[in-house]
Design a protein around this motif. Sequence first.
Motif, mmCIF file in Angstrom:
data_model
loop_
_atom_site.group_PDB
_atom_site.id
_atom_site.type_symbol
_atom_site.label_atom_id
_atom_site.label_comp_id
_atom_site.label_asym_id
_atom_site.label_seq_id
_atom_site.Cartn_x
_atom_site.Cartn_y
_atom_site.Cartn_z
ATOM 1 N N ASP A 133 12.514 55.188 -31.153
ATOM 2 C CA ASP A 133 12.966 55.638 -29.853
ATOM 3 C C ASP A 133 13.592 55.131 -29.195
ATOM 4 N N GLY A 134 14.948 54.003 -29.425
ATOM 5 C CA GLY A 134 15.471 52.684 -28.767
ATOM 6 C C GLY A 134 14.603 51.870 -28.697
ATOM 7 N N VAL A 135 13.546 51.337 -29.384
ATOM 8 C CA VAL A 135 12.973 50.241 -29.141
ATOM 9 C C VAL A 135 12.955 49.611 -30.337
ATOM 10 N N ARG A 136 13.319 48.115 -30.938
ATOM 11 C CA ARG A 136 13.145 47.673 -31.909
ATOM 12 C C ARG A 136 11.950 47.357 -32.280
ATOM 13 N N VAL A 137 12.183 47.639 -33.497
ATOM 14 C CA VAL A 137 10.704 47.254 -34.273
ATOM 15 C C VAL A 137 10.512 45.842 -35.025
ATOM 16 N N ARG A 138 9.691 45.216 -34.712
ATOM 17 C CA ARG A 138 9.603 43.767 -35.105
ATOM 18 C C ARG A 138 7.763 43.933 -36.027
ATOM 19 N N PRO A 139 7.565 43.728 -37.701
ATOM 20 C CA PRO A 139 6.747 43.378 -38.424
ATOM 21 C C PRO A 139 5.800 42.876 -37.960
ATOM 22 N N SER A 140 4.981 42.196 -38.420
ATOM 23 C CA SER A 140 3.875 41.249 -37.760
ATOM 24 C C SER A 140 2.847 40.954 -39.303
ATOM 25 N N ALA A 141 3.104 39.737 -39.409
ATOM 26 C CA ALA A 141 1.590 39.998 -40.249
ATOM 27 C C ALA A 141 0.113 39.805 -39.945
ATOM 28 N N ARG A 142 0.502 38.964 -38.839
ATOM 29 C CA ARG A 142 -0.211 38.402 -37.684
ATOM 30 C C ARG A 142 -1.486 39.190 -36.548
ATOM 31 N N ALA A 143 -0.398 40.207 -36.059
ATOM 32 C CA ALA A 143 -0.445 40.840 -35.341
ATOM 33 C C ALA A 143 -1.678 41.932 -35.766
ATOM 34 N N ARG A 144 -2.727 41.855 -34.989
ATOM 35 C CA ARG A 144 -4.036 43.064 -35.173
ATOM 36 C C ARG A 144 -3.781 44.486 -34.578
ATOM 37 N N ARG A 145 -3.199 44.319 -33.272
ATOM 38 C CA ARG A 145 -2.435 45.643 -32.933
ATOM 39 C C ARG A 145 -1.099 45.302 -32.391
ATOM 40 N N MET A 146 -0.641 46.480 -31.920
ATOM 41 C CA MET A 146 0.851 46.954 -31.905
ATOM 42 C C MET A 146 0.778 46.337 -30.380
ATOM 43 N N SER A 147 1.351 45.203 -29.516
ATOM 44 C CA SER A 147 2.182 45.297 -28.613
ATOM 45 C C SER A 147 3.641 45.632 -28.042
ATOM 46 N N LEU A 148 3.985 45.503 -27.210
ATOM 47 C CA LEU A 148 5.634 45.198 -26.038
ATOM 48 C C LEU A 148 5.425 44.051 -25.646
ATOM 49 N N LYS A 149 6.557 43.458 -25.796
ATOM 50 C CA LYS A 149 7.036 42.103 -25.803
ATOM 51 C C LYS A 149 8.793 42.796 -25.322
ATOM 52 N N VAL A 150 8.940 41.606 -24.396
ATOM 53 C CA VAL A 150 10.336 41.591 -23.520
ATOM 54 C C VAL A 150 10.577 39.826 -24.821
ATOM 55 N N GLU A 151 11.868 40.400 -25.190
ATOM 56 C CA GLU A 151 12.362 38.387 -25.923
ATOM 57 C C GLU A 151 13.212 38.202 -24.938
ATOM 58 N N ALA A 152 13.137 36.781 -24.443
ATOM 59 C CA ALA A 152 13.488 36.017 -23.859
ATOM 60 C C ALA A 152 14.773 36.028 -24.067
ATOM 61 N N ARG A 153 15.848 35.807 -24.761
ATOM 62 C CA ARG A 153 17.086 35.514 -25.208
ATOM 63 C C ARG A 153 18.005 36.568 -24.537
ATOM 64 N N SER A 154 17.636 37.788 -25.465
ATOM 65 C CA SER A 154 17.708 39.143 -25.217
ATOM 66 C C SER A 154 18.051 40.263 -23.614
ATOM 67 N N GLY A 155 16.545 39.750 -23.333
ATOM 68 C CA GLY A 155 15.736 40.822 -22.601
ATOM 69 C C GLY A 155 15.748 42.119 -23.136
ATOM 70 N N GLU A 156 15.484 42.658 -24.186
ATOM 71 C CA GLU A 156 15.423 43.384 -25.554
ATOM 72 C C GLU A 156 14.272 43.847 -26.061
ATOM 73 N N VAL A 157 13.113 44.646 -25.157
ATOM 74 C CA VAL A 157 12.019 45.322 -25.102
ATOM 75 C C VAL A 157 11.623 45.393 -27.144
ATOM 76 N N VAL A 158 10.428 45.023 -27.715
ATOM 77 C CA VAL A 158 10.483 45.020 -29.414
ATOM 78 C C VAL A 158 8.713 45.513 -29.070
ATOM 79 N N LEU A 159 8.586 46.559 -30.500
ATOM 80 C CA LEU A 159 7.425 46.843 -30.538
ATOM 81 C C LEU A 159 7.262 45.492 -31.817
ATOM 82 N N VAL A 160 6.005 44.720 -31.443
ATOM 83 C CA VAL A 160 5.026 44.456 -32.305
ATOM 84 C C VAL A 160 5.026 45.133 -33.465
#
Length: 92
Positions: free
Chosen positions: A15-42
């Motif tokens: 739905d227009g949100v970039r997805v970043r897979p993470s081996a360390r993450a235990r739950r989903m989270s949303l972050k804003v990338e500092a450089r691009s300002g893009e919202v990312v789903l971990v």
Amino acid sequence: MFFRRAKEPAPDAIDGVRVRPSARARRMSLKVEARSGEVVLVWPQRGVSVAHAKRFILEHRNWIEKQQDLKTDRRPFQAGSAVLIAGRSYKI
């Protein structure tokens, strides 16, 4: 004999949100990338379905839209342009 369900691979975007897979993450989270300002789903690589991720994004849609509205356009530095630093304008 037990059969394990194959892991669902993380999509590139939902739905227009970039997805970043993470081996360390235990739950989903949303972050804003500092450089691009893009919202990312971990995306945790342990047992998260695409349907669950879509629900998560729908539940946080207002926050996502607010962050996207706050995103500023970056302008390249050019000779003679002004830069605002700590409330003061400086000419390059």
